[in-house]
Design a protein around this motif. Structure first.
Motif, PDB file in Angstrom:
ATOM      1  N   PRO A 162       8.202  40.123  14.836  1.00 54.99           N
ATOM      2  CA  PRO A 162       7.424  41.277  15.281  1.00 54.99           C
ATOM      3  C   PRO A 162       7.853  41.754  16.676  1.00 54.99           C
ATOM      4  CG  PRO A 162       5.971  39.620  14.345  1.00 54.99           C
ATOM      5  CD  PRO A 162       7.335  38.997  14.455  1.00 54.99           C
ATOM      6  N   GLY A 163       7.950  43.068  16.836  1.00 57.05           N
ATOM      7  CA  GLY A 163       8.277  43.666  18.126  1.00 57.05           C
ATOM      8  C   GLY A 163       9.747  43.914  18.392  1.00 57.05           C
ATOM      9  N   GLU A 164      10.630  43.325  17.618  1.00 60.59           N
ATOM     10  CA  GLU A 164      12.068  43.475  17.865  1.00 60.59           C
ATOM     11  C   GLU A 164      12.535  44.916  17.650  1.00 60.59           C
ATOM     12  OE1 GLU A 164      14.737  40.855  18.704  1.00 60.59           O
ATOM     13  OE2 GLU A 164      12.798  40.465  19.613  1.00 60.59           O
ATOM     14  N   LYS A 208      10.734  47.678  17.685  1.00 60.75           N
ATOM     15  CA  LYS A 208      10.127  48.525  18.715  1.00 60.75           C
ATOM     16  C   LYS A 208      10.865  48.381  20.038  1.00 60.75           C
ATOM     17  CE  LYS A 208       5.771  49.581  20.946  1.00 60.75           C
ATOM     18  NZ  LYS A 208       4.334  49.448  20.913  1.00 60.75           N
ATOM     19  N   LYS A 209      11.234  47.165  20.395  1.00 58.13           N
ATOM     20  CA  LYS A 209      11.955  46.919  21.644  1.00 58.13           C
ATOM     21  C   LYS A 209      13.305  47.640  21.643  1.00 58.13           C
ATOM     22  CE  LYS A 209      13.299  42.656  22.354  1.00 58.13           C
ATOM     23  NZ  LYS A 209      13.414  41.235  22.725  1.00 58.13           N
ATOM     24  N   ASN A 263       8.503  54.949  25.139  1.00 55.50           N
ATOM     25  CA  ASN A 263       7.660  54.080  24.317  1.00 55.50           C
ATOM     26  C   ASN A 263       7.613  54.620  22.886  1.00 55.50           C
ATOM     27  OD1 ASN A 263       5.941  51.979  23.677  1.00 55.50           O
ATOM     28  ND2 ASN A 263       4.118  53.123  24.249  1.00 55.50           N
ATOM     29  N   ASP A 312       5.648  46.504  12.412  1.00 55.47           N
ATOM     30  CA  ASP A 312       6.459  45.751  13.374  1.00 55.47           C
ATOM     31  C   ASP A 312       7.753  45.229  12.766  1.00 55.47           C
ATOM     32  OD1 ASP A 312       4.956  45.968  15.671  1.00 55.47           O
ATOM     33  OD2 ASP A 312       3.872  44.099  15.364  1.00 55.47           O
TER      34      ASP A 312
END
Length: 93
Positions: free
Chosen positions: A12-14, A16-17, A26, A32
């Motif tokens: 999760p979050g990879e 988006k980063k 942003n 995610d």
């Protein structure tokens, strides 16, 4: 048919980063672990694909692209150059 980029991750979050770094803003995602974008002109996807491949060791993400309905190609170091050549040959601007 539109061309498609899919990012998949088990972390999760990879995604988006990576997208926040690429777009320098942003990013809000519905998932995610998955992101998809379509392109009318496949040449427009080359910058994103190349940037990801240049930085892929920093992210736990898999990249898949599609030019034909239901056929996805996993983009790797071994096939990146051939994919880019193929895009320019099949979809000249």
């Amino acid at each position: 048919m539109k061309s498609i980029i899919n990012f998949y991750s088990e972390t999760p979050g990879e995604i988006k980063k990576f997208l926040a770094l690429f777009y320098a803003k942003n990013i809000e995602l519905k998932s995610d672990l998955f992101w998809e974008n379509t392109y009318d002109n496949p040449i427009d996807m080359i910058e994103l694909v190349s940037c990801f491949m240049d930085n892929k060791e920093k992210f736990k993400i898999n990249l898949w692209i599609s030019f034909d309905s239901g056929v996805f190609i996993n983009v790797t170091d071994d096939n990146l150059e051939n994919i880019i050549k193929y895009i320019y040959e099949r979809f000249p601007s």
